[in-house]
Scaffold this active site. Structure first.
Site, mmCIF file in Angstrom:
data_model
loop_
_atom_site.group_PDB
_atom_site.id
_atom_site.type_symbol
_atom_site.label_atom_id
_atom_site.label_comp_id
_atom_site.label_asym_id
_atom_site.label_seq_id
_atom_site.Cartn_x
_atom_site.Cartn_y
_atom_site.Cartn_z
ATOM 1 N N TYR A 144 -6.867 -4.401 -8.483
ATOM 2 C CA TYR A 144 -6.138 -3.162 -8.766
ATOM 3 C C TYR A 144 -6.074 -2.366 -7.468
ATOM 4 O O TYR A 144 -7.107 -2.134 -6.835
ATOM 5 C CB TYR A 144 -6.885 -2.372 -9.848
ATOM 6 C CG TYR A 144 -6.282 -1.041 -10.206
ATOM 7 C CD1 TYR A 144 -5.124 -0.957 -10.983
ATOM 8 C CD2 TYR A 144 -6.868 0.152 -9.778
ATOM 9 C CE1 TYR A 144 -4.580 0.277 -11.328
ATOM 10 C CE2 TYR A 144 -6.327 1.389 -10.115
ATOM 11 C CZ TYR A 144 -5.187 1.435 -10.889
ATOM 12 O OH TYR A 144 -4.643 2.651 -11.231
ATOM 13 N N ASP A 239 -8.303 -3.766 0.825
ATOM 14 C CA ASP A 239 -8.370 -2.538 0.032
ATOM 15 C C ASP A 239 -9.852 -2.205 -0.136
ATOM 16 O O ASP A 239 -10.536 -2.772 -0.988
ATOM 17 C CB ASP A 239 -7.677 -2.753 -1.318
ATOM 18 C CG ASP A 239 -7.868 -1.577 -2.278
ATOM 19 O OD1 ASP A 239 -8.675 -0.679 -1.966
ATOM 20 O OD2 ASP A 239 -7.221 -1.575 -3.334
ATOM 21 N N LYS A 267 -12.075 7.255 -2.482
ATOM 22 C CA LYS A 267 -13.408 7.476 -3.063
ATOM 23 C C LYS A 267 -14.422 8.058 -2.072
ATOM 24 O O LYS A 267 -14.349 9.238 -1.772
ATOM 25 C CB LYS A 267 -13.904 6.186 -3.726
ATOM 26 C CG LYS A 267 -12.921 5.702 -4.816
ATOM 27 C CD LYS A 267 -13.443 4.580 -5.628
ATOM 28 C CE LYS A 267 -12.421 3.971 -6.551
ATOM 29 N NZ LYS A 267 -12.139 4.682 -7.778
HETATM 30 N N1 HOZ Z 1 -10.158 2.274 -9.599
HETATM 31 C C1 HOZ Z 1 -10.754 3.153 -10.558
HETATM 32 C C2 HOZ Z 1 -11.083 2.414 -11.810
HETATM 33 N N2 HOZ Z 1 -11.340 1.080 -11.622
HETATM 34 C C3 HOZ Z 1 -9.892 4.306 -10.726
HETATM 35 C C4 HOZ Z 1 -10.287 5.264 -11.758
HETATM 36 C C5 HOZ Z 1 -9.098 5.632 -12.591
HETATM 37 O O1 HOZ Z 1 -8.153 4.849 -12.684
HETATM 38 O O2 HOZ Z 1 -9.164 6.697 -13.177
#
Ligand code: HOZ
Length: 428
Positions: A144, A239, A267
């Site tokens: 992701y 990433d 983050k």
């Molecule tokens: N990448 C985070 C979750 N795997 C992001 C948090 C979100 O999407 O709120």
């Protein structure tokens, strides 16, 4: 634990916010029940609106590597806020954090700050496409990279949790330029490159995946990608939104000694404020406007509050490298404890871990990619999640997420968690 006020607040939220949340992974859809509303947090603990105290294993999905309300970050933000919160003009602070980040991360000369990991990854592929003059990218199933169109193709995290790994709204034209590969399968990547000779701008990867649980790269996989990219004129994008400034001072490039061409951050780099960034060697970064032709911009990019928070966080990590050792030791201790009690209770499971990222999968086979991650028993996960919540422990409300360990956790917290897992797993 009672969650009466959280339930009431959620009902109110649902009336005015889609699904009651501003990001789908916060909803409890995959595990049932209603999300917990947070009142405050300090160190390793959350305090919710019902007065419950929870040990936090999500830590805002990663940023709080040193714990919630980390004092140097709080102080830096308060002091900066008094001087104005946004100017849309350059500040000295931006150069200071950029110089520090560049000094900490291998193989990058310049960095540009944006407002989220999504923006960072979206901008990185635009830059890669502009630089290489090619259109296609390769991403990996279950990875992701935020919610921009090019990445919502077999995406992990909330996209798969809620059954829309290929989101409606992404046009066929966009989707056709995103080629899908299997994580940890070099042959598969080589075949895709061969079938799309001289058309691929970039391979983007979470070098330690964290959006299908935590999935480590197989031995030689990242170096294999590096070699394939080098020999085919493709840019390799790491990433590091989750892993950057968490797994090592210099991230995965340092940890596994493999160089990427572009690195994205989010983050931790923002200390808990909305910050993302992308970085590369000078030749690539100078392709960005105003020096080069690839356009990328943002009113709030590099705003003083975000930069002050990020700088305080990076300084803390840079000044005390032992933090990374402590994170490793604490997470290894937790993993060993979970392993011990789940085995004692005859639970079928696999634990994956790299540094302070860890996930428990309810399947006996190695979890090495999206297919194997999807085999986990979700019914057991739901019992695990709610059982832990009753014991005052908050893990991500989805089997497709990694846990993020914070240095603020004590060994008493870890022992409490291991004992709670023992208790909960007896009820499976
Ligand atoms: N990448 C985070 C979750 N795997 C992001 C948090 C979100 O999407 O709120």
């Amino acid at each position: 634990m009672i969650y009466k006020r959280s339930s009431q607040l959620f009902a109110e939220a649902e009336k005015v916010i889609p699904g009651g949340v501003n990001s789908p992974v916060r909803a409890f859809k995959a595990v049932g029940g209603t999300p917990i509303f947070v009142k405050s947090a300090k160190g390793a603990y959350l305090l919710d609106e019902d007065g419950n105290k929870l040990i936090d294993y999500i830590n805002s999905w990663g940023p709080m590597v040193l714990g919630h309300a980390y004092q140097p970050v709080v102080d830096a933000v308060i002091e900066k806020a008094k001087l104005g919160t946004s100017f849309g003009m350059p500040t000295e602070l931006e150069t200071e954090i950029a110089a520090l980040a560049v000094s900490m991360v291998p193989n990058i000369d310049k960095i540009r700050f944006v407002n989220s990991g999504t923006e960072a990854c979206m901008s990185a592929i635009r830059l890669a496409r502009g630089f290489t003059k090619r259109d296609k990218i390769i991403k990996f199933a279950g990875c992701y990279h935020g919610h921009s169109d090019s990445f919502l193709i077999q995406a992990g995290s909330g996209a798969v949790t809620f059954g829309s790994p290929n989101s409606p709204g992404v046009t066929e034209g966009t989707a056709k330029d995103t080629l899908l590969a299997k994580y940890n399968d070099l042959d598969n990547v080589a075949t895709l490159i061969e079938a799309n000779k001289n058309e691929i701008a970039a391979i983007i990867i979470e070098p330690v995946a964290g959006n299908m649980g935590c999935i480590p790269p197989a031995e030689g996989f990242l170096q294999g990608l590096r070699d394939l990219c080098t020999s085919n004129g493709i840019l390799l994008i790491f990433d590091e939104v989750m892993t950057g400034f968490r797994l090592a001072r210099g991230g995965v490039q340092e940890l596994f000694n493999v160089n990427a061409d572009i690195v994205t951050f989010g983050k931790v780099i923002g200390g808990g404020l909305p910050v993302g960034a992308f970085a590369a060697r000078e030749e690539i970064m100078n392709y960005l406007a105003p020096l080069g032709p690839v356009y990328q911009a943002g009113t709030l990019s590099g705003n003083p509050l975000a930069m002050a928070a990020g700088l305080a966080m990076l300084k803390a990590l840079n000044n005390e490298p032992a933090i990374f050792d402590r994170l490793e030791e604490k997470t290894a201790y937790l993993a060993a404890g979970i392993d011990r009690v789940l085995k004692a209770n005859n639970v079928i499971f696999t634990i994956n871990r790299v540094g302070s990222m860890i996930s428990v999968h309810f399947d006996e086979n190695p979890v090495v990619d999206f297919q194997t991650a999807a085999k986990g028993d979700n019914e057991t996960f739901k019992k695990f999640f709610h059982g832990l919540l009753k014991e005052g422990i908050y893990i991500a409300p989805s089997a497709y997420e990694t846990w993020f360990i914070t240095d603020a956790l004590t060994y008493e917290d870890l022992d409490y968690t291991i004992n709670a897992i023992d208790k909960v797993s007896k009820t499976f």
